[in-house]
Write an enzyme that holds these catalytic residues in place. Structure first.
Site, PDB file in Angstrom:
ATOM      1  N   LEU A 234       0.831  -1.210   0.000  1.00 51.94           N
ATOM      2  CA  LEU A 234       0.000   0.000   0.000  1.00 51.94           C
ATOM      3  C   LEU A 234       0.863   1.258   0.000  1.00 51.94           C
ATOM      4  O   LEU A 234       0.492   2.285  -0.580  1.00 51.94           O
ATOM      5  CB  LEU A 234      -0.934  -0.003   1.212  1.00 51.94           C
ATOM      6  CG  LEU A 234      -1.997   1.092   1.248  1.00 51.94           C
ATOM      7  CD1 LEU A 234      -2.952   0.974   0.068  1.00 51.94           C
ATOM      8  CD2 LEU A 234      -2.778   1.043   2.553  1.00 51.94           C
ATOM      9  N   ALA A 359     -11.106  -1.465 -43.170  1.00 54.11           N
ATOM     10  CA  ALA A 359     -12.160  -2.039 -42.321  1.00 54.11           C
ATOM     11  C   ALA A 359     -12.732  -1.013 -41.356  1.00 54.11           C
ATOM     12  O   ALA A 359     -13.835  -1.195 -40.832  1.00 54.11           O
ATOM     13  CB  ALA A 359     -11.609  -3.230 -41.542  1.00 54.11           C
ATOM     14  N   ARG A 366     -11.125  -8.955 -47.547  1.00 53.01           N
ATOM     15  CA  ARG A 366      -9.666  -8.966 -47.512  1.00 53.01           C
ATOM     16  C   ARG A 366      -9.106  -9.374 -48.872  1.00 53.01           C
ATOM     17  O   ARG A 366      -9.513 -10.389 -49.448  1.00 53.01           O
ATOM     18  CB  ARG A 366      -9.163  -9.931 -46.441  1.00 53.01           C
ATOM     19  CG  ARG A 366      -9.752  -9.702 -45.042  1.00 53.01           C
ATOM     20  CD  ARG A 366      -9.424  -8.334 -44.475  1.00 53.01           C
ATOM     21  NE  ARG A 366      -9.710  -8.286 -43.040  1.00 53.01           N
ATOM     22  CZ  ARG A 366      -9.566  -7.210 -42.282  1.00 53.01           C
ATOM     23  NH1 ARG A 366      -9.152  -6.076 -42.823  1.00 53.01           N
ATOM     24  NH2 ARG A 366      -9.832  -7.263 -40.990  1.00 53.01           N
ATOM     25  N   GLY A 463      -7.793  16.256   8.200  1.00 57.13           N
ATOM     26  CA  GLY A 463      -6.359  16.213   8.426  1.00 57.13           C
ATOM     27  C   GLY A 463      -5.679  17.515   8.059  1.00 57.13           C
ATOM     28  O   GLY A 463      -4.653  17.878   8.621  1.00 57.13           O
ATOM     29  N   GLY A 465      -6.935  20.626   8.404  1.00 58.38           N
ATOM     30  CA  GLY A 465      -7.273  21.749   9.277  1.00 58.38           C
ATOM     31  C   GLY A 465      -8.767  21.798   9.529  1.00 58.38           C
ATOM     32  O   GLY A 465      -9.386  20.769   9.793  1.00 58.38           O
ATOM     33  N   ASP A 576     -12.345  13.534  -6.950  1.00 59.69           N
ATOM     34  CA  ASP A 576     -12.653  13.185  -5.549  1.00 59.69           C
ATOM     35  C   ASP A 576     -14.146  13.259  -5.256  1.00 59.69           C
ATOM     36  O   ASP A 576     -14.566  13.774  -4.222  1.00 59.69           O
ATOM     37  CB  ASP A 576     -11.879  14.082  -4.589  1.00 59.69           C
ATOM     38  CG  ASP A 576     -11.776  13.462  -3.189  1.00 59.69           C
ATOM     39  OD1 ASP A 576     -11.970  12.232  -3.074  1.00 59.69           O
ATOM     40  OD2 ASP A 576     -11.514  14.193  -2.220  1.00 59.69           O
TER      41      ASP A 576
END
Length: 762
Positions: A234, A359, A366, A463, A465, A576
């Protein structure tokens, strides 16, 4: 007879008698064997039936165990939430089910709420930003050659095997594992010393090469670590606190790798691959003029296919819809020609050359055979369907390149100008209000904000403040002041993220995003003066209710979708999303807050920093593959799930387990019954493992989300004009009514001064 002769008796020849006896014995034996076979068959059938029953029981038990495990995990999370509600209600028994807690329960009981009620809140994590402009102690540029450490081949194999046994690391590319092995270095520890200490920050991953290690949590022995086992993984993803201690029981030798080296390896290999693929695509005449964002999407869609010598990659006369780029090895091209029974060699293709490009335009018959000339030939492959869904049909791309899209957009704007006038007026009004408030606070002291502001209450802590509700002295104007401890920022090397948050918020003006009016700084803190949204946190309401109904969830998802639409048009990824970062204004509309992980990236570009909230991060972030706007669409899918159930879909007993669950994917996951078919489809399409396949990241962009059938009939124009009533609106008594927020104790102690000067331009 007259001559006295005697007629001999007929007698069996001894051999004949023996033959008859032998046949009878054989028949008897065969009959006996047949009876035995029947008995064995019956026995076998009985055993097979019994085995089938056991398998069915095992399958049922496996399903039951999975269901119980999921339920236990859900109950543990729900227990925390219910305990939080008990704290909210002052310890009194619950009077209503979690689904029926009234919206104003927080208002009535907010004075009783303690920090315990934050226990279920999810926290973001981040590695050091890859660009550390404001870090005065940033290390020199990474050099792979300098980072390499000599090892013999047997050591390399043992380390490689150890890394590949790890649940997380085994998902990395072989080249990345190879580079990790090259850069790992020896670290020796004496008996009784600690390799990892609980509570301390981690920065290394280890492989045990010699000796004996034991794992402790506090004084409790948890386990021992076998030889050639990886541990501490981790810590190479981001700066985290170790949750257990690892102690040397004997003298120990390990191989170690630092986080910064690991992240540089991940970025280096992925960027090298992307650059190589980009150069391949630029050599294709059909694709060379495409813009960077389209090329990047094609690169992400490319799959690698391998062929051995003699394998046909393409057969003459077959219809095909696949385009190939030769990434490794050689192939030969053969074609049927008049006068020859066998196809004739036309030419040989090597690395970087391509075939089958027609294609991508239409079904292609082909015209030749393509045959691998050697073993382990590697081709990069994309089919027409994937190409069309991701970047558009070839005709659409041609129009795009000729500028027709810009013309169509201008015509579309004219057609919709009248319909969008109300939202335009709203945007103009918001801008004027913002300008007026910015002019007012511009007169405040840049180093002493509290000369002009007074603190009313604390709205949140973290964390970093605190966030304080403040008002202008002698005026009825309120703001939210984010107070960030400078020492914490330097210790965690987050200077770049703080500056990025400031720069991005200064640029934004959207009704779905919190506004920044001013920044300040002193010796201990940097400050952001933000819009005060006092309707409370979405997370708190979700915690109290347990889950939301579909109309409420749709409203929340729509607000976030509008915010993402606005941000992505400006080239900004958010990174986030979670209920904790969504806050309600006075009208009950949601706004995105906390832009610490947001970043502005160029068109077709990727970024590499591991950041986000563990339950919400996308697979490509975990695997350090580089990520772009598509991570926001992944997190939107996770949000839909959490709003409807109260819990995110991926949540392990620790962060590493959560990441491994995410990497397994959502495709095979069974959804709870409370998620109906349409939102389930939206979630699954937003949470595709491959970023290029996610809804929102296809050729129609975010409009695919707005037009999804779960959101059919939603009043998008009413939302943008803020005329749509919010199902989450709550009454406020005035601009400083903070009754919908938890109550926090005063800050303990005073943070130290931080005078390095990283914030001189803040």
């Amino acid at each position: 007879m007259g001559n006295g002769s005697v007629k001999p008796k007929h007698s069996k020849h001894p051999d004949g008698q023996s033959g008859n006896l032998s046949n009878e014995a054989l028949r008897s034996k065969v009959a006996e064997l047949e009876r035995e076979v029947k008995r064995k068959d019956a026995e076998l059938q009985e055993r097979e039936y019994h085995l089938k029953e056991l398998r069915e029981q095992l399958a049922k038990q496996t399903v039951a165990i999975a269901e119980l495990t999921e339920e236990l995990q859900s109950k543990c999370i729900q227990l925390n939430k219910l305990q939080d509600v008990i704290h909210v209600q002052g310890g009194s028994p619950l009077q209503a089910s979690p689904d029926k807690v009234p919206l104003d329960v927080h208002r009535k009981t907010s004075g009783l709420v303690s920090l315990h009620s934050r226990r279920g809140a999810k926290a973001g994590v981040s590695a050091e930003p890859t660009s550390r402009t404001y870090d005065l102690n940033k290390p020199p540029e990474f050099s792979f050659e300098k980072a390499r450490v000599r090892k013999d081949s047997s050591e390399k194999k043992l380390i490689t095997d150890a890394l590949n046994k790890n649940q997380f690391l085994k998902r990395l590319d072989p080249q990345q594992i190879k580079d990790m092995v090259e850069c790992m270095y020896g670290r020796n520890y004496q008996q009784g010393s600690y390799i990892v200490k609980q509570g301390e920050p981690g920065n290394h991953i280890f492989v045990l090469a010699e000796g004996r290690l034991e794992v402790f949590q506090g004084e409790k022995l948890l386990s021992s670590i076998p030889m050639w086992t990886t541990f501490g993984e981790l810590a190479i993803l981001y700066n985290c606190t170790r949750t257990a201690s690892v102690k040397a029981i004997t003298n120990v030798k390990t191989w170690a790798l630092d986080r910064e080296v690991f992240q540089n390896i991940m970025r280096r290999t992925a960027q090298a691959r992307d650059e190589e693929y980009r150069n391949f695509l630029r050599s294709v005449s059909l694709l060379k003029n495409l813009p960077e964002d389209k090329l990047t999407k094609i690169i992400d869609c490319l799959e690698v296919e391998y062929y051995d010598k003699g394998d046909y990659i393409i057969r003459e006369g077959e219809e095909g819809s696949t385009f190939f780029i030769l990434a490794k090895g050689k192939v030969k091209v053969t074609q049927s020609t008049e006068g020859h029974d066998q196809p004739q060699l036309i030419k040989t293709l090597q690395k970087g050359e391509y075939f089958g490009e027609k294609a991508l335009i239409s079904d292609d018959v082909r015209s030749a055979n393509i045959i691998a000339e050697e073993n382990d030939v590697a081709c990069l492959v994309i089919d027409r369907e994937t190409f069309n869904q991701t970047v558009g049909t070839f005709d659409e791309l041609q129009k795009y390149l000729e500028g027709y899209v810009a013309t169509l957009n201008r015509d579309d704007e004219k057609r919709h100008a009248k319909r969008s006038m109300s939202s335009w007026k709203l945007s103009k009004a918001l801008s004027l209000e913002m300008i007026q408030l910015k002019e007012k606070v511009a007169r405040f002291s840049s180093t002493s904000p509290f000369q002009n502001l007074e603190i009313i209450a604390t709205l949140g802590v973290g964390g970093f403040g605190r966030v304080e509700l403040v008002k202008v002295k002698n005026e009825n104007i309120a703001f939210a002041m984010k107070c960030i401890r400078k020492k914490h920022i330097v210790d965690t090397k987050q200077q770049e993220h703080v500056y990025s948050e400031k720069r991005i918020l200064e640029e934004l003006c959207s009704p779905f995003i919190v506004k920044l009016y001013r920044t300040f700084k002193d010796n201990k803190y940097v400050y952001m003066l933000l819009e005060a949204c006092l309707g409370g946190e979405l997370w708190s309401i979700l915690r109290d209710r347990g889950s939301f109904d579909e109309p409420t969830s749709k409203f929340c998802v729509a607000c976030v979708t509008e915010a993402f639409d606005y941000l992505h048009r400006l080239g900004i990824i958010y990174r986030d999303l979670k209920p904790e970062n969504l806050i309600l204004d006075a009208d009950g509309y949601l706004k995105l807050v906390d832009f610490g992980f947001a970043k502005k990236i160029g068109s077709g570009q990727k970024t590499w920093t591991f950041c986000g909230t563990p339950e919400y991060v996308a697979p490509e972030v975990i695997l350090n593959k580089g990520h772009d706007f598509s991570v926001d669409f992944w997190s939107l899918g996770i949000l839909v799930y959490e709003l409807l159930t109260g819990n995110p879909p991926f949540s392990g007993i620790d962060q590493m387990m959560t990441y491994n669950l995410i990497l397994k994917g959502i495709e095979k996951m069974d959804f709870p019954r409370k998620i109906t078919r349409r939102p389930e489809d939206l979630i699954r399409r937003l949470c595709r493992q491959n970023p290029t396949e996610r809804l929102g990241n296809l050729k129609n962009g975010i409009n695919d989300i707005k037009k999804h059938r779960w959101l059919n009939g939603f009043n998008w124009e009413g939302l943008k004009a803020r005329s749509l009533p919010s199902p989450l609106r709550r009454e406020l008594s005035g601009p400083i009514d903070h009754s919908y927020f938890d109550k926090y104790p005063p800050e303990k102690g005073v943070p130290p001064d931080e005078m390095s000067g990283w914030d001189k331009d803040f």
